[in-house]
Scaffold this motif. Structure first.
Motif, PDB file in Angstrom:
ATOM      1  N   SER A  38       0.886  -1.206   0.243  1.00 51.48           N
ATOM      2  CA  SER A  38       0.105   0.032  -0.025  1.00 51.48           C
ATOM      3  C   SER A  38       0.857   1.274  -0.113  1.00 51.48           C
ATOM      4  CB  SER A  38      -1.040  -0.113   1.190  1.00 51.48           C
ATOM      5  OG  SER A  38      -0.361   0.214   2.295  1.00 51.48           O
ATOM      6  N   HIS A  39       0.219   2.281  -0.400  1.00 48.15           N
ATOM      7  CA  HIS A  39       0.930   3.618   0.022  1.00 48.15           C
ATOM      8  C   HIS A  39       1.305   3.931   1.307  1.00 48.15           C
ATOM      9  CE1 HIS A  39       0.885   4.869  -4.355  1.00 48.15           C
ATOM     10  NE2 HIS A  39      -0.515   4.721  -4.598  1.00 48.15           N
ATOM     11  N   GLU A  40       0.660   3.754   2.192  1.00 52.99           N
ATOM     12  CA  GLU A  40       0.864   3.992   3.493  1.00 52.99           C
ATOM     13  C   GLU A  40       2.206   3.356   3.844  1.00 52.99           C
ATOM     14  OE1 GLU A  40      -2.220   2.891   2.492  1.00 52.99           O
ATOM     15  OE2 GLU A  40      -3.215   4.727   2.445  1.00 52.99           O
ATOM     16  N   ILE A  41       2.296   2.034   3.476  1.00 50.57           N
ATOM     17  CA  ILE A  41       3.487   1.417   3.848  1.00 50.57           C
ATOM     18  C   ILE A  41       4.638   1.833   3.302  1.00 50.57           C
ATOM     19  CG2 ILE A  41       4.706  -0.855   3.644  1.00 50.57           C
ATOM     20  CD1 ILE A  41       1.841  -2.499   4.189  1.00 50.57           C
ATOM     21  N   LEU A  42       4.669   2.321   1.891  1.00 56.54           N
ATOM     22  CA  LEU A  42       5.599   2.639   1.129  1.00 56.54           C
ATOM     23  C   LEU A  42       6.005   4.078   1.682  1.00 56.54           C
ATOM     24  CD1 LEU A  42       7.304   2.727  -1.351  1.00 56.54           C
ATOM     25  CD2 LEU A  42       5.514   3.632  -2.577  1.00 56.54           C
ATOM     26  N   GLU A  43       5.271   4.970   1.991  1.00 56.78           N
ATOM     27  CA  GLU A  43       5.422   6.144   2.478  1.00 56.78           C
ATOM     28  C   GLU A  43       6.133   6.044   4.005  1.00 56.78           C
ATOM     29  OE1 GLU A  43       3.201  10.457   3.984  1.00 56.78           O
ATOM     30  OE2 GLU A  43       2.110   9.112   2.558  1.00 56.78           O
ATOM     31  N   VAL A  44       5.840   5.247   4.849  1.00 55.11           N
ATOM     32  CA  VAL A  44       6.349   5.030   6.065  1.00 55.11           C
ATOM     33  C   VAL A  44       7.868   4.542   5.946  1.00 55.11           C
ATOM     34  CG1 VAL A  44       6.859   3.619   8.315  1.00 55.11           C
ATOM     35  CG2 VAL A  44       4.368   4.696   7.471  1.00 55.11           C
ATOM     36  N   ARG A  45       7.931   3.714   4.983  1.00 52.42           N
ATOM     37  CA  ARG A  45       9.369   2.951   4.664  1.00 52.42           C
ATOM     38  C   ARG A  45      10.360   3.961   3.990  1.00 52.42           C
ATOM     39  NH1 ARG A  45       8.434   0.065   8.626  1.00 52.42           N
ATOM     40  NH2 ARG A  45       7.522  -1.876   8.349  1.00 52.42           N
ATOM     41  N   LEU A  46       9.960   4.626   3.018  1.00 53.15           N
ATOM     42  CA  LEU A  46      10.629   5.577   2.507  1.00 53.15           C
ATOM     43  C   LEU A  46      10.925   6.858   3.516  1.00 53.15           C
ATOM     44  CD1 LEU A  46       9.051   6.176  -0.988  1.00 53.15           C
ATOM     45  CD2 LEU A  46      11.399   5.318  -0.619  1.00 53.15           C
ATOM     46  N   GLY A  47      10.032   7.317   4.305  1.00 49.26           N
ATOM     47  CA  GLY A  47      10.314   8.256   5.349  1.00 49.26           C
ATOM     48  C   GLY A  47      11.361   7.970   6.348  1.00 49.26           C
ATOM     49  N   ASN A  48      11.386   6.362   6.455  1.00 44.72           N
ATOM     50  CA  ASN A  48      12.438   6.016   7.324  1.00 44.72           C
ATOM     51  C   ASN A  48      13.948   6.289   6.786  1.00 44.72           C
ATOM     52  OD1 ASN A  48      10.757   5.056   9.188  1.00 44.72           O
ATOM     53  ND2 ASN A  48      10.705   2.968   8.530  1.00 44.72           N
ATOM     54  N   HIS A  49      14.043   6.598   5.500  1.00 42.48           N
ATOM     55  CA  HIS A  49      15.146   6.694   4.937  1.00 42.48           C
ATOM     56  C   HIS A  49      15.236   8.083   4.053  1.00 42.48           C
ATOM     57  CE1 HIS A  49      16.259   2.448   5.705  1.00 42.48           C
ATOM     58  NE2 HIS A  49      15.016   2.351   5.171  1.00 42.48           N
ATOM     59  N   GLY A  50      14.628   8.965   4.747  1.00 43.44           N
ATOM     60  CA  GLY A  50      14.821  10.435   4.301  1.00 43.44           C
ATOM     61  C   GLY A  50      13.888  10.842   3.130  1.00 43.44           C
ATOM     62  N   TRP A  51      13.039  10.244   2.654  1.00 43.93           N
ATOM     63  CA  TRP A  51      12.264  10.531   1.562  1.00 43.93           C
ATOM     64  C   TRP A  51      11.077  11.126   2.139  1.00 43.93           C
ATOM     65  CZ3 TRP A  51      13.487  10.307  -3.656  1.00 43.93           C
ATOM     66  CH2 TRP A  51      14.678   9.443  -4.006  1.00 43.93           C
ATOM     67  N   VAL A  52      10.572  12.211   1.522  1.00 43.28           N
ATOM     68  CA  VAL A  52       9.179  12.922   1.974  1.00 43.28           C
ATOM     69  C   VAL A  52       8.395  13.098   0.818  1.00 43.28           C
ATOM     70  CG1 VAL A  52      10.236  14.197   3.896  1.00 43.28           C
ATOM     71  CG2 VAL A  52      10.229  15.110   1.798  1.00 43.28           C
ATOM     72  N   PRO A  53       6.933  12.922   0.993  1.00 41.21           N
ATOM     73  CA  PRO A  53       6.006  13.264  -0.089  1.00 41.21           C
ATOM     74  C   PRO A  53       6.216  14.630  -0.600  1.00 41.21           C
ATOM     75  CG  PRO A  53       4.833  12.429   1.870  1.00 41.21           C
ATOM     76  CD  PRO A  53       6.407  12.733   2.237  1.00 41.21           C
ATOM     77  N   TYR A  54       6.166  14.772  -1.966  1.00 43.41           N
ATOM     78  CA  TYR A  54       6.123  15.982  -2.659  1.00 43.41           C
ATOM     79  C   TYR A  54       4.941  16.126  -3.137  1.00 43.41           C
ATOM     80  CZ  TYR A  54       7.890  19.378  -6.073  1.00 43.41           C
ATOM     81  OH  TYR A  54       7.880  20.614  -6.807  1.00 43.41           O
ATOM     82  N   ALA A  55       4.292  17.430  -2.812  1.00 44.60           N
ATOM     83  CA  ALA A  55       2.706  17.496  -3.032  1.00 44.60           C
ATOM     84  C   ALA A  55       2.534  18.393  -4.567  1.00 44.60           C
ATOM     85  CB  ALA A  55       1.871  17.988  -1.866  1.00 44.60           C
ATOM     86  N   PRO A  56       2.851  18.033  -5.649  1.00 46.17           N
ATOM     87  CA  PRO A  56       2.390  18.977  -6.715  1.00 46.17           C
ATOM     88  C   PRO A  56       0.922  18.873  -6.877  1.00 46.17           C
ATOM     89  CG  PRO A  56       3.445  16.983  -7.616  1.00 46.17           C
ATOM     90  CD  PRO A  56       3.457  16.838  -6.162  1.00 46.17           C
ATOM     91  N   ASP A  57       0.519  19.531  -8.138  1.00 43.20           N
ATOM     92  CA  ASP A  57      -0.873  19.563  -8.430  1.00 43.20           C
ATOM     93  C   ASP A  57      -1.020  18.341  -9.549  1.00 43.20           C
ATOM     94  OD1 ASP A  57      -1.328  21.513  -6.672  1.00 43.20           O
ATOM     95  OD2 ASP A  57      -0.995  23.039  -8.189  1.00 43.20           O
ATOM     96  N   ASP A  58      -0.396  17.244  -9.307  1.00 43.26           N
ATOM     97  CA  ASP A  58      -0.471  16.020 -10.437  1.00 43.26           C
ATOM     98  C   ASP A  58      -1.473  15.153  -9.699  1.00 43.26           C
ATOM     99  OD1 ASP A  58      -0.602  13.840 -12.007  1.00 43.26           O
ATOM    100  OD2 ASP A  58       1.731  14.094 -12.111  1.00 43.26           O
ATOM    101  N   PRO A  59      -2.843  14.751 -10.264  1.00 44.66           N
ATOM    102  CA  PRO A  59      -3.897  14.085  -9.886  1.00 44.66           C
ATOM    103  C   PRO A  59      -3.501  12.659 -10.088  1.00 44.66           C
ATOM    104  CG  PRO A  59      -4.649  14.886 -11.873  1.00 44.66           C
ATOM    105  CD  PRO A  59      -3.237  15.890 -11.483  1.00 44.66           C
ATOM    106  N   GLU A  60      -2.580  12.047 -10.718  1.00 43.01           N
ATOM    107  CA  GLU A  60      -2.256  10.939 -11.139  1.00 43.01           C
ATOM    108  C   GLU A  60      -0.998  10.208 -10.371  1.00 43.01           C
ATOM    109  OE1 GLU A  60      -2.194   9.815 -15.421  1.00 43.01           O
ATOM    110  OE2 GLU A  60      -3.182  11.439 -15.728  1.00 43.01           O
TER     111      GLU A  60
END
Length: 110
Positions: A38-60
């Motif tokens: 899931s995206h939730e697992i991916l976001e947590v695992r990437l966050g553990n290694h310094g990756w943060v979500p970047y929020a452009p206006d891209d709906p896709e």
């Protein structure tokens, strides 16, 4: 013409969207050998290694970056079911030793 050509009785037919028998490749978080589902697992695992979500206006797509000064981005579809092996390999290459892509149809020899 996108699709796959198949031959039936010597006659070629174009299949626009071939049926998939299930996803053969899985994204694995290697420190825990966990399959990312899931995206939730991916976001947590990437966050553990310094990756943060970047929020452009891209709906896709959902984008992740390491820091404001970094030029590396990871892009994944917002619909997790649309993540393909090219997205998984992009993650694995940009996060070496953290994620890997494994073909689940082949038994793993340890």
């Amino acid at each position: 013409m996108a699709g796959v050509w198949v031959f039936r009785d010597g006659v070629p037919h174009l299949l626009e969207r071939p049926k998939e028998s299930g996803r053969r490749t899985k994204l694995i978080y290697s420190p825990t050998n966990e399959v990312v589902t899931s995206h939730e697992i991916l976001e947590v695992r990437l966050g553990n290694h310094g990756w943060v979500p970047y929020a452009p206006d891209d709906p896709e797509f959902i984008l992740f970056h390491q820091s404001p000064s970094s030029v590396m981005l990871i892009a994944v579809p917002r619909d997790f079911s649309k993540i393909r092996s090219m997205h998984m390999y992009d993650i694995a290459v940009k996060t070496r030793h953290v994620f890997l892509v494994r073909d689940v149809s082949v038994p793993r020899v340890v």
